[in-house]
Design an enzyme around this catalytic site. Structure first.
Site, mmCIF file in Angstrom:
data_model
loop_
_atom_site.group_PDB
_atom_site.id
_atom_site.type_symbol
_atom_site.label_atom_id
_atom_site.label_comp_id
_atom_site.label_asym_id
_atom_site.label_seq_id
_atom_site.Cartn_x
_atom_site.Cartn_y
_atom_site.Cartn_z
ATOM 1 N N CYS A 356 0.818 -1.225 0.000
ATOM 2 C CA CYS A 356 0.000 0.000 0.000
ATOM 3 C C CYS A 356 0.847 1.268 0.000
ATOM 4 C CB CYS A 356 -0.895 0.048 1.231
ATOM 5 S SG CYS A 356 -1.841 -1.432 1.529
HETATM 6 O O1 KQY Z 1 -4.142 0.964 0.856
HETATM 7 C C1 KQY Z 1 -4.337 1.008 2.017
HETATM 8 N N1 KQY Z 1 -4.416 -0.082 2.692
HETATM 9 C C2 KQY Z 1 -4.504 2.320 2.655
HETATM 10 C C3 KQY Z 1 -5.228 2.325 3.925
HETATM 11 C C4 KQY Z 1 -5.406 3.715 4.412
HETATM 12 C C5 KQY Z 1 -5.882 3.796 5.766
HETATM 13 C C6 KQY Z 1 -5.975 5.168 6.291
HETATM 14 N N2 KQY Z 1 -5.883 5.159 7.706
#
Ligand code: KQY
Length: 364
Positions: A356
Site C-alpha cells: 500500500c
Molecule cells: O491501501 C491502504 N491499505 C490504505 C489504507 C489507508 C488507511 C488510512 N488510515
C-alpha cells in the site's frame, strides 16, 4: 506532459504486471499523526527499512512535506531522490498514478479519482484534495503523459494486473457505495478494461476481514506469475476470515484468465489475528471526521501485502511464527528474487502495509 482524454486500451497501452521490470518506485514519507502513532516516528523507521531494501534494485523517489525535508534527507540513503510535494498521507499505491505502457517503449500514467477510500460515505479522512492531486503531479515530474480518469474513484491497491490481459479485484471494494455508486458492475468492468488494457476481470467477493479500504485486493490476493496467485488463507473455520478466503478460493477455482488458463492458487497462511493495543491507540492524534481505533480492534494483517522489486520481494513480518513459513513460500514462488521480511506492525497500524505504501514505475 499532456493530459489525455482517450483511453489506454484505445491507444494500445496496458498495465504491466508488478513482476515485470521496473524503472523505479514511488513512496511517501509518513508524518500524519492521526494515522501513525506517536508522531509517526516508528512508522518512519519502518518505511526507511522498506525504502533501503527496495532502492537496492529499483530507483526510488520519495515525496515529503517541506517540514520533513531535512529530516527525511538526513535519514534516506543518497541514492534516493527526495521531492517536496504536498500529500494528505503516505499511501503511494492509492494516490500515485497507475502506470501503463505500450510495445513501443512509451509509458503513461492514469489519474484516477481519489476520495480517501469512500468519500462522505465511509472515507477515512475528512479531506483528501492534496492526495487527489499526487498522481498528476508525479506524472509531470516524470514527464509522462497522463490519462484523466478523475470521474472514476479507484485506488492502486484495489486492482492487480497480470500484464497478460487479466485484472484481479474485489467486489467488496469496487462495488462499495462510497466509490462509483452510479455505475453498474458491468460498467465498472468496462472502465477497468479500457484503462488497465485488460480483457478479463476476475472478481473476488471479499478481501481481508476488517480491512478499512473496503477490502482491497492487494491485501488478500496477488499475481506471482501469469496464471498464478497467492491467496491469504487460514484453516481456522472459526475465524471470520475463513469464509472470506474460502469465497475467494471458490471464485478463483471457477475462473479462467484472459488467455483461458485456470488459475493456480498458492495459499499463503495468515498470521494469528493482530490487534491494536491501548498504548498504540493512545499514540494516535485525533482528526475531526476520521474514524478512530479502539484497543483490541483487529488489524488487517496479511503477508500478501508485499512489493515485488526488481531483485527482491519485500514482505511484511508481524513477529508471528507464521512469518518464516510465509517467507519460505514466497521464496519458492520468486526464485530469482531475494524475499526480505521487514517488521511492519508500525505500517499496519496506519491501515495498510508494504504494498500500500509503494507504487512501481514500470520500465519501458
Ligand atoms: O491501501 C491502504 N491499505 C490504505 C489504507 C489507508 C488507511 C488510512 N488510515
Amino acid at each position: 506532459m499532456k493530459i489525455l482524454h482517450t483511453t489506454p486500451a484505445q491507444d494500445g497501452f496496458y498495465m504491466p504486471a508488478e513482476f515485470a521490470p521496473h524503472e523505479g518506485c514511488l513512496m511517501i514519507w509518513p508524518e500524519r499523526a492521526d494515522s501513525w502513532q506517536y508522531g509517526a516516528y516508528a512508522a518512519r523507521k519502518a518505511f526507511l527499512r522498506v525504502i533501503e531494501t527496495i532502492s537496492e534494485s529499483d530507483s526510488m523517489t520519495v515525496l515529503c512535506s517541506e517540514g520533513q525535508y531535512d529530516n527525511a534527507r538526513a535519514q534516506l540513503p543518497d541514492r534516493v531522490r527526495l521531492v517536496v510535494m504536498e500529500t494528505d498521507d503516505a499511501w503511494a499505491r492509492d494516490v500515485g498514478p497507475t502506470f501503463v505502457i505500450n510495445g513501443r517503449g512509451e509509458r503513461r500514467g492514469i489519474d484516477w479519482g481519489f476520495n480517501a477510500w469512500g468519500g462522505d460515505v465511509d472515507g477515512l479522512y475528512p479531506s483528501w484534495e492534496k492526495d487527489n492531486r499526487v498522481a498528476r503531479k508525479f506524472c509531470d515530474l516524470l514527464n509522462n503523459d497522463v490519462y484523466d480518469k478523475r470521474n472514476f474513484i479507484c485506488e492502486g491497491g484495489s486492482i492487480h494486473s497480470d500484464g497478460e490481459g487479466t485484472a484481479l479485484v474485489t467486489e467488496a471494494c469496487l462495488l462499495s457505495e462510497g466509490r462509483n455508486p452510479d455505475l453498474t458492475k458491468t460498467q465498472i468492468e468496462q472502465v477497468l478494461c479500457d484503462y488497465m488494457g485488460v480483457s478479463k476481470v476476475i472478481w473476488l467477493p471479499r478481501g481481508i476481514y476488517n480491512d478499512e479500504t473496503n477490502e482491497h485486493v492487494d491485501n488478500v490476493c496477488a499475481f506471482t506469475a501469469p496464471g498464478e496467485v497467492v491467496l491469504a488463507w487460514t484453516d481456522d473455520e472459526t475465524d471470520p476470515q475463513y469464509a472470506l478466503s474460502k469465497a475467494s478460493l471458490d471464485a478463483l477455482e471457477a475462473a479462467t484468465d484472459a488467455k483461458g488458463r485456470r488459475i493456480k492458487v498458492h495459499k499463503l497462511p495468515l498470521p494469528k489475528p493482530v490487534t491494536i493495543t491501548a498504548e498504540e491507540c493512545d499514540g494516535l492524534d485525533l482528526c475531526d471526521g476520521e474514524p478512530t481505533r479502539t484497543p483490541g480492534e483487529r488489524l488487517a494483517a496479511s503477508y500478501v501485502n508485499f512489493y515485488i522489486a526488481n531483485e527482491a520481494v519485500v514482505m511484511p513480518a508481524f513477529g508471528d511464527p507464521m512469518d518464516e513459513k510465509a517467507q519460505a513460500i514466497l521464496q519458492e514462488l520468486f526464485p530469482t528474487r531475494k524475499v526480505v521480511a521487514i517488521a511492519a506492525r508500525d505500517i499496519l497500524i496506519g491501515g495498510g502495509n508494504i504494498h500500500c505504501v509503494t507504487q512501481q514505475i514500470p520500465k519501458v
